[in-house]
Scaffold this motif. Structure first.
Motif, PDB file in Angstrom:
ATOM      1  N   SER A  55      -1.706  -8.879  -7.441  1.00  0.00           N
ATOM      2  CA  SER A  55      -1.727  -7.424  -7.586  1.00  0.00           C
ATOM      3  C   SER A  55      -0.342  -6.871  -7.881  1.00  0.00           C
ATOM      4  O   SER A  55      -0.148  -6.083  -8.821  1.00  0.00           O
ATOM      5  CB  SER A  55      -2.275  -6.786  -6.303  1.00  0.00           C
ATOM      6  N   ASN A  56       0.645  -7.267  -7.101  1.00  0.00           N
ATOM      7  CA  ASN A  56       1.987  -6.719  -7.273  1.00  0.00           C
ATOM      8  C   ASN A  56       2.644  -7.170  -8.569  1.00  0.00           C
ATOM      9  O   ASN A  56       3.390  -6.408  -9.185  1.00  0.00           O
ATOM     10  CB  ASN A  56       2.855  -7.086  -6.072  1.00  0.00           C
ATOM     11  N   ARG A  73      -3.653  -2.208  -8.526  1.00  0.00           N
ATOM     12  CA  ARG A  73      -3.859  -1.551  -7.233  1.00  0.00           C
ATOM     13  C   ARG A  73      -5.283  -1.730  -6.730  1.00  0.00           C
ATOM     14  O   ARG A  73      -5.529  -1.753  -5.522  1.00  0.00           O
ATOM     15  CB  ARG A  73      -3.527  -0.060  -7.360  1.00  0.00           C
ATOM     16  N   THR A 118      -6.526   2.197  -4.477  1.00  0.00           N
ATOM     17  CA  THR A 118      -6.385   1.151  -3.470  1.00  0.00           C
ATOM     18  C   THR A 118      -7.236   1.472  -2.248  1.00  0.00           C
ATOM     19  O   THR A 118      -7.925   0.602  -1.701  1.00  0.00           O
ATOM     20  CB  THR A 118      -4.911   1.002  -3.046  1.00  0.00           C
ATOM     21  N   GLU A 143       0.824  -1.209   0.000  1.00  0.00           N
ATOM     22  CA  GLU A 143       0.000   0.000   0.000  1.00  0.00           C
ATOM     23  C   GLU A 143       0.860   1.261   0.000  1.00  0.00           C
ATOM     24  O   GLU A 143       0.566   2.236  -0.697  1.00  0.00           O
ATOM     25  CB  GLU A 143      -0.917   0.011   1.225  1.00  0.00           C
ATOM     26  N   ALA A 158      -2.657   6.075  -7.644  1.00  0.00           N
ATOM     27  CA  ALA A 158      -2.464   4.648  -7.384  1.00  0.00           C
ATOM     28  C   ALA A 158      -2.728   4.344  -5.917  1.00  0.00           C
ATOM     29  O   ALA A 158      -3.126   3.223  -5.563  1.00  0.00           O
ATOM     30  CB  ALA A 158      -1.039   4.228  -7.757  1.00  0.00           C
ATOM     31  N   VAL A 202       1.191  -4.933 -11.278  1.00  0.00           N
ATOM     32  CA  VAL A 202       1.792  -3.600 -11.264  1.00  0.00           C
ATOM     33  C   VAL A 202       3.204  -3.656 -11.845  1.00  0.00           C
ATOM     34  O   VAL A 202       3.599  -2.789 -12.633  1.00  0.00           O
ATOM     35  CB  VAL A 202       1.818  -3.038  -9.830  1.00  0.00           C
TER      36      VAL A 202
END
Length: 400
Positions: A98-99, A115, A64, A36, A60, A102
């Protein structure tokens, strides 16, 4: 390996503490909060590579937070029949996905989608975490267990900003998100190995949320919490651009200053219990008031680098006690509706993060970081006054 923990009444728990399971929850929190906070330390390189402004890159954080707010409100009713063990593992899996999204994003759109998934995981995990931890240990061990989970937040604060900015400079911001995906893998494995089966408890619904919200003092307290967290995250999201553009700090110094912020935040978390023990209301009110004073000093004096470093570290120290204070307020005020109340507080915090980043982004593009800090200080001062006038914490309830 994974016995079933049946639903228990508020305050009840197993006879033997499941410390391994509590540790797995702390690891989950560590990975989620690290992810986060990462954009705050990587705004400049993300914006440069994707061809957008720092203010736009700050969104971003906004997406989130907004999705996290919605997820925290809906999770208790949407997942009322799902084993809480499976739910926590699902959120860790979302952290990984998610990561990686990204890290691989060719443009701003896919980055925002990644995000968004993080927001689902973050809001759901946080909303359920306190209620789950209470079911993993006997009542006498609840304070220790919750402090372990909060240590994950403090550790993320230490790691995310300085390590993110430094590694991003050395290996690229995309590699930072790949590493963070690895944290999600570790949390998933630990939860698989240690979390017991946790049958759903209670009959949480949207109506329950409304009932909790109408209790005396709850709505006002949540509004005050929203202002405090919003004021902080407006400041924190645009801290790196301030250090680089206004102070003239190079990447090595920025990393050092953010590390100082994180270490001070960790110390603030450790000392929060002593302050809260003296007076919960005093801690709720004084912390944002002192943070507001720091913001106004920065805006009005334009401090040199040494003084700016001290002020940034002091802000980190003060904010370290803020989440602990508000969680304590919630535990004392609504101990019988842990999941629903947790969802409301998380929703308030995520809304605050989103508004802090979004409004801060517009102000930053128009008036720079000091303009953001000025509004941040004003919001924190208003919150402090509201807490003094209207928030009335209950006396501590013994868990023994």
């Amino acid at each position: 390996m994974n016995p079933t923990f049946e639903p228990t009444q508020a305050g009840a728990g197993p006879e033997t503490p499941a410390w391994g399971a509590v540790t797995s929850m702390a690891l989950g929190v560590f990975g989620l909060v690290t992810a986060e906070f990462l954009p705050a330390s990587l705004l400049t390189p993300i914006a440069a590579e994707l061809g957008i402004t720092e203010g736009a890159a700050g969104q971003a954080v906004t997406v989130t937070a907004v999705v996290g707010m919605i997820a925290s409100l809906l999770i208790t009713s949407a997942a009322r029949r799902i084993d809480r063990r499976h739910l926590m593992m699902f959120f860790s899996a979302l952290l990984v996905v998610s990561n990686l999204m990204v890290a691989a994003a060719p443009g701003f759109t896919l980055l925002l989608i990644g995000r968004l998934l993080l927001g689902v995981a973050l809001g759901g995990f946080w909303a359920m975490s306190t209620a789950i931890v209470i079911r993993l240990v006997p009542p006498r061990n609840v304070p220790r267990a919750l402090s372990m989970v909060f240590s994950g937040v403090s550790a993320a604060t230490i790691v995310a900003a300085p390590i993110g900015s430094y590694v991003g400079e050395m290996a690229g911001w995309r590699f930072v998100f790949v590493l963070t995906a690895g944290l999600g893998v570790i949390a998933f494995i630990m939860q698989y190995l240690t979390l017991p089966k946790l049958a759903p408890s209670g009959t949480s619904s949207l109506r329950t949320l409304g009932t909790v919200l109408t209790r005396p003092g709850i709505a006002l307290g949540l509004v005050a919490a929203t202002l405090v967290f919003g004021g902080h995250f407006a400041f924190f999201t645009y801290l790196r651009p301030y250090l680089e553009m206004d102070i003239g700090a190079k990447i090595g110094m920025v990393s050092a200053l953010l590390l100082g912020f994180g270490l001070a935040n960790f110390v603030g978390t450790l000392t929060a219990g002593s302050l809260i023990g003296r007076s919960l209301k005093l801690s709720l009110a004084v912390l944002p008031l002192l943070m507001a004073a720091i913001a106004f000093v920065i805006v009005t004096t334009q401090p040199p680098l040494p003084l700016a470093a001290v002020l940034v570290a002091l802000w980190g120290f003060l904010f370290g006690a803020v989440p602990v204070s508000w969680s304590t307020w919630l535990a004392r005020t609504i101990p019988d509706e842990a999941e629903s109340a947790g969802g409301l507080l998380v929703a308030s915090i995520q809304f605050a993060i989103g508004m802090g980043a979004a409004v801060g982004g517009f102000i930053f593009d128009m008036n720079g970081a000091t303009g953001v800090f000025g509004i941040s200080g004003l919001v924190l001062a208003v919150a402090s006054i509201g807490i003094i006038l209207g928030v009335k914490p209950r006396a501590q309830v013994s868990l023994a």
